[in-house]
Design a protein around this motif. Structure first.
Motif, mmCIF file in Angstrom:
data_model
loop_
_atom_site.group_PDB
_atom_site.id
_atom_site.type_symbol
_atom_site.label_atom_id
_atom_site.label_comp_id
_atom_site.label_asym_id
_atom_site.label_seq_id
_atom_site.Cartn_x
_atom_site.Cartn_y
_atom_site.Cartn_z
ATOM 1 N N LEU A 122 52.622 35.115 32.321
ATOM 2 C CA LEU A 122 51.285 34.811 31.816
ATOM 3 C C LEU A 122 51.199 35.568 30.490
ATOM 4 O O LEU A 122 51.101 36.798 30.476
ATOM 5 C CB LEU A 122 50.219 35.317 32.794
ATOM 6 N N ALA A 123 51.310 34.836 29.378
ATOM 7 C CA ALA A 123 51.426 35.492 28.071
ATOM 8 C C ALA A 123 50.160 35.235 27.256
ATOM 9 O O ALA A 123 49.590 34.142 27.314
ATOM 10 C CB ALA A 123 52.646 34.960 27.329
ATOM 11 N N PHE A 124 49.736 36.253 26.465
ATOM 12 C CA PHE A 124 48.419 36.129 25.824
ATOM 13 C C PHE A 124 48.343 36.861 24.484
ATOM 14 O O PHE A 124 47.304 37.412 24.123
ATOM 15 C CB PHE A 124 47.343 36.634 26.791
ATOM 16 N N GLU A 125 49.455 36.853 23.743
ATOM 17 C CA GLU A 125 49.450 37.564 22.455
ATOM 18 C C GLU A 125 48.295 37.110 21.561
ATOM 19 O O GLU A 125 47.688 37.906 20.837
ATOM 20 C CB GLU A 125 50.796 37.348 21.736
ATOM 21 N N VAL A 135 49.499 42.962 21.379
ATOM 22 C CA VAL A 135 49.794 42.975 22.828
ATOM 23 C C VAL A 135 51.211 43.497 23.040
ATOM 24 O O VAL A 135 51.443 44.430 23.818
ATOM 25 C CB VAL A 135 49.597 41.568 23.433
ATOM 26 N N LYS A 136 52.143 42.922 22.308
ATOM 27 C CA LYS A 136 53.538 43.388 22.439
ATOM 28 C C LYS A 136 53.671 44.834 21.971
ATOM 29 O O LYS A 136 54.427 45.612 22.547
ATOM 30 C CB LYS A 136 54.475 42.507 21.610
ATOM 31 N N VAL A 184 50.673 32.457 19.389
ATOM 32 C CA VAL A 184 50.992 31.567 20.527
ATOM 33 C C VAL A 184 52.500 31.281 20.533
ATOM 34 O O VAL A 184 53.173 31.364 21.572
ATOM 35 C CB VAL A 184 50.196 30.237 20.422
ATOM 36 N N VAL A 185 53.015 30.976 19.352
ATOM 37 C CA VAL A 185 54.435 30.591 19.276
ATOM 38 C C VAL A 185 55.347 31.780 19.581
ATOM 39 O O VAL A 185 56.416 31.624 20.176
ATOM 40 C CB VAL A 185 54.733 29.913 17.915
ATOM 41 N N SER A 186 54.918 32.981 19.246
ATOM 42 C CA SER A 186 55.758 34.150 19.581
ATOM 43 C C SER A 186 55.916 34.255 21.095
ATOM 44 O O SER A 186 56.996 34.589 21.596
ATOM 45 C CB SER A 186 55.173 35.429 18.982
#
Ligand code: NAP
Ligand code: HSE
Length: 430
Positions: free
Chosen positions: A128-131, A141-142, A312-314
């Protein structure tokens, strides 16, 4: 070459269309960085006839995003609809139930249901990714979850809403009215579908709740965030801020205190000599302080199609490469859940502006109320404009407890000589 990563995008507004455009225009570069192609197989929005300025040919159209999550030929569902509940939440839940990874830019959803959704994803070994959900194009975030993982974070603060920063900057530089600048921010695609989420500080609070979880290893606690927006910041306060050596910024602040972790979003007077005072327009900035690294500062565009699509693309490239970590840095079941510190216990200096009748004894009455609450004054500014009108009386204080300030202001606003509700802005020592 590995098989493509297939993705289905729910929501084709500012961010959704921006993501389709980026994936198309940077196809070659993404292929090299992801090690395989990222292919959009399906999309969903409400109005199929709307021109979105991007080529959707070859993509299956769904009117219903939940049907897209259930039926699309996709490894990943990208949720770019927005909102804490409703279609966005149902889409994400359906995607996870169907064992598809999820990428989202939806901070409202994460602030309200982040811990639960993280548990659901982790239970199935899904990402579940949300950068893109916090600070637009800044990879914060990262940075917090991975780059600063060896540190105990002691304080984190930042400009987390591009719309508010754009409004405050433009009002200061041009003298234009609040509503007029807000309309412009909406046209530029910065504002939320309901812009009161921006100007009332709710969007920044959603983002702060997410960052606090990442930085302090706690379950997301949006309800614990103290929130005030920028509706009451006036041109007069902006002028006084400059005169006193400050700039007004809407900040989100999370820090460790003796009473627990404080989470607050409100307009702040920030000293002109600090870097954050010079973060202008739609730019966001986040400052994270760690025990080994010291202070780190991140700055970039916080809203808009390009910066948000970049984030989003990252996340999509991470999934394509098979890079994954616990959603909030530690497994969702291990996130701590101690309560947020009460705002009444906050201690700091304050700026307060009263509109008063210009007559003898007014300052003494106000000073007495502050003295009785043991609030010590740092400076007093009064400039008479006309003997017939109210005049602004501006005070700044030394460190005071929030509860004492509130009691003093409640007493002062009952004085006959005080003719408008007082305006209080916290001064932030950065
Ligand atoms: P937007 O321009 O309002 O786009 C929303 C999209 O979702 C539209 O395509 C809309 O369809 C579709 N949609 C809305 N309700 C729907 C429903 N009930 N069923 C199906 N589709 C629905 O929003 P946005 O600015 O792109 O924001 C999307 C998400 O990204 C939000 O979570 C937002 O908070 C977040 N975000 C935005 C930015 C930014 O700068 N805009 C930055 C970071 C994060 P139609 O187009 O047919 O109306
Ligand atoms: N409405 C948000 C802002 C979009 O202005 O910051 C980015 O999250």
């Amino acid at each position: 070459m590995s098989k493509p990563l297939k993705i289905a995008i729910a929501g084709l507004g500012t961010v959704g269309a921006g993501t389709v455009k980026l994936l198309h225009e940077q196809r070659e570069l993404i292929l090299r960085r992801a090690g395989r192609a990222i292919q959009v197989t399906a999309v969903s929005a409400r109005d199929k006839s709307k021109d979105r300025g991007v080529d959707l040919s070859g993509m299956r159209w769904f009117d219903d995003p939940v049907a897209l999550a259930n039926e699309a030929d996709a490894d990943v569902v990208v949720e770019l609809i927005g909102g804490a509940d409703g279609a966005a939440r149902r889409t994400v839940e359906a995607a996870l139930a169907k064992a598809r990874h999820v990428v989202t830019a939806n901070k409202a959803l994460l602030a309200h249901h982040g811990t639960t959704l993280a548990r659901a994803a982790e239970a199935k070994g899904l990402t579940l990714a949300f950068e893109a959900s916090v600070a637009g194009g800044i990879p914060i975030v990262k940075a917090l979850r991975e780059g600063l993982a060896g540190n105990r974070i002691t304080r984190l603060y930042g400009i987390l809403n591009g719309t508010c920063n754009y409004i405050l900057t433009t009002m200061r530089k041009t003298g234009r009215a609040f509503g007029d600048v807000l309309t412009e921010a909406q046209k530029l695609g910065y504002a939320e579908a309901d812009p009161s989420f921006d100007i009332d500080g709710i969007d920044a609070a959603h983002k702060l709740a997410v960052l606090t979880s990442l930085a302090f290893g706690r379950a997301v606690d949006f309800a614990g965030v103290h929130v005030e927006g920028i509706r009451h910041v006036s041109a007069l306060d902006i002028e006084y801020a400059a005169e006193l050596g400050y700039r007004i910024k809407l900040l989100g602040i999370a820090r460790q205190t003796d009473h627990g972790i404080e989470q607050r979003v409100h307009p702040c007077m920030v000293p002109l000599e600090t870097p954050i005072a010079h973060v202008e327009g739609v730019f966001n900035a986040v400052v994270a302080e760690g025990d080994f690294v010291g202070q780190t500062v991140f700055e970039g565009r916080g809203a808009g199609a390009g910066p948000t699509a970049s984030a989003v693309v990252s996340d999509l490239i991470d999934i394509a490469r098979g890079r994954s970590t616990a959603t909030f840095g530690v497994p969702a079941g291990d996130l701590a859940s101690e309560p947020t510190a009460a705002m009444e216990r906050h201690v700091g200096p304050y700026y307060v502006r009263f509109m008063v009748v210009d007559q003898p004894g007014v300052v003494a009455d106000i000073a007495a109320a502050l003295r009785d609450e043991r609030v010590s004054l740092e400076a007093v500014l009064q400039r008479a404009r006309s003997p017939d009108e109210g005049v602004p009386l501006v005070l700044t204080t030394h460190n005071a407890e929030e509860a004492a300030m509130r009691r003093a202001i409640s007493r002062i606003e009952t004085l006959k000589s005080v003719i408008e509700p007082p305006r209080m802005i916290r001064i932030e020592s950065l």
